[in-house]
Design a protein around this motif. Structure first.
Motif, PDB file in Angstrom:
ATOM      1  N   THR A   1     -67.672 -62.929 -25.112  1.00 12.57           N
ATOM      2  CA  THR A   1     -66.757 -63.912 -24.419  1.00 12.57           C
ATOM      3  C   THR A   1     -67.482 -65.125 -24.284  1.00 12.57           C
ATOM      4  O   THR A   1     -68.957 -65.220 -24.621  1.00 12.57           O
TER       5      THR A   1
ATOM      6  N   HIS B   1     -63.381 -66.720 -21.535  1.00  9.39           N
ATOM      7  CA  HIS B   1     -62.311 -66.316 -22.760  1.00  9.39           C
ATOM      8  C   HIS B   1     -63.165 -65.126 -23.439  1.00  9.39           C
ATOM      9  O   HIS B   1     -64.259 -65.742 -24.098  1.00  9.39           O
TER      10      HIS B   1
ATOM     11  N   ILE C   1     -63.453 -63.877 -27.194  1.00  7.58           N
ATOM     12  CA  ILE C   1     -63.480 -64.335 -28.623  1.00  7.58           C
ATOM     13  C   ILE C   1     -62.838 -63.086 -29.271  1.00  7.58           C
ATOM     14  O   ILE C   1     -63.538 -62.271 -29.561  1.00  7.58           O
TER      15      ILE C   1
ATOM     16  N   VAL D   1     -64.906 -66.496 -36.830  1.00  6.19           N
ATOM     17  CA  VAL D   1     -63.791 -66.052 -36.055  1.00  6.19           C
ATOM     18  C   VAL D   1     -62.750 -66.236 -37.003  1.00  6.19           C
ATOM     19  O   VAL D   1     -62.536 -67.389 -37.772  1.00  6.19           O
TER      20      VAL D   1
ATOM     21  N   ALA E   1     -58.776 -68.832 -30.508  1.00  8.63           N
ATOM     22  CA  ALA E   1     -60.267 -68.815 -30.434  1.00  8.63           C
ATOM     23  C   ALA E   1     -61.144 -69.806 -31.314  1.00  8.63           C
ATOM     24  O   ALA E   1     -61.722 -70.535 -30.596  1.00  8.63           O
TER      25      ALA E   1
ATOM     26  N   LYS F   1     -60.121 -73.420 -30.041  1.00  7.93           N
ATOM     27  CA  LYS F   1     -60.878 -73.793 -28.638  1.00  7.93           C
ATOM     28  C   LYS F   1     -62.366 -73.977 -29.004  1.00  7.93           C
ATOM     29  O   LYS F   1     -63.084 -74.784 -28.435  1.00  7.93           O
TER      30      LYS F   1
END
Length: 154
Positions: free
Chosen positions: A18, A27, A29, A69, A75, A78
């Motif tokens: 996170t 958040h 991930i 990612v 994710a 961001k």
């Protein structure tokens, strides 16, 4: 010679990564392909003409990370925005299910992304983005609840 097998490990576990953005919102991930924290501790022996190893010279610790990612969900977007704005944030790697891991949490605080590298879009498969950066402070808690911080707080 007798070999005693180890008890089976329940690998029905997973880690959660996170990040906490500057406004304090957490958040997770997800999905995440990989997360690699690196803790570099450099020490060199100090020598003298009379003898060797009279002391030690420590260099500053290097606390870096790399995460990949997939470009699905929000994710990657961001994290890209955080990188472009030069915002500091916190990354928490924690055991979410099970107790098979050596560390229950690793918190990398005051993180800065130094590079973001999206992969090319292809006909098959999902593109991904790899983010690399450093942390100014790390705190880890092992499975026996022993906390360690780096660099050490004075």
């Amino acid at each position: 010679m007798t070999i005693t097998p180890l008890p089976p490990t329940d690998w029905n576990t997973r880690l959660a990564v996170t990040y906490t953005d500057p406004d304090g919102t957490d958040h997770q991930i997800t999905p995440i392909t990989s997360f690699t924290p690196t803790f570099g501790t450099t020490a060199e022996p100090l020598h003298s003409i009379e003898r060797t190893h009279v002391g030690v010279v420590f260099s500053p610790q290097q606390l870096t990370f790399s995460m990949t990612v997939p470009a699905v969900g929000d994710a990657a977007g961001k994290l890209t925005a955080i990188a472009l704005q030069g915002q500091r944030f916190k990354v928490t790697l924690q055991e979410q299910i099970g107790n098979d891991w050596s560390f229950s949490t690793i918190v990398m605080d005051q993180c800065v992304i130094t590079s973001a590298s999206p992969s090319p879009a292809t006909v098959s498969g999902v593109p991904s983005a790899t983010f690399s950066g450093f942390s100014n402070h790390v705190e880890s808690t092992d499975s026996s609840s022993q906390k360690t911080t780096a660099p050490p707080q004075s």
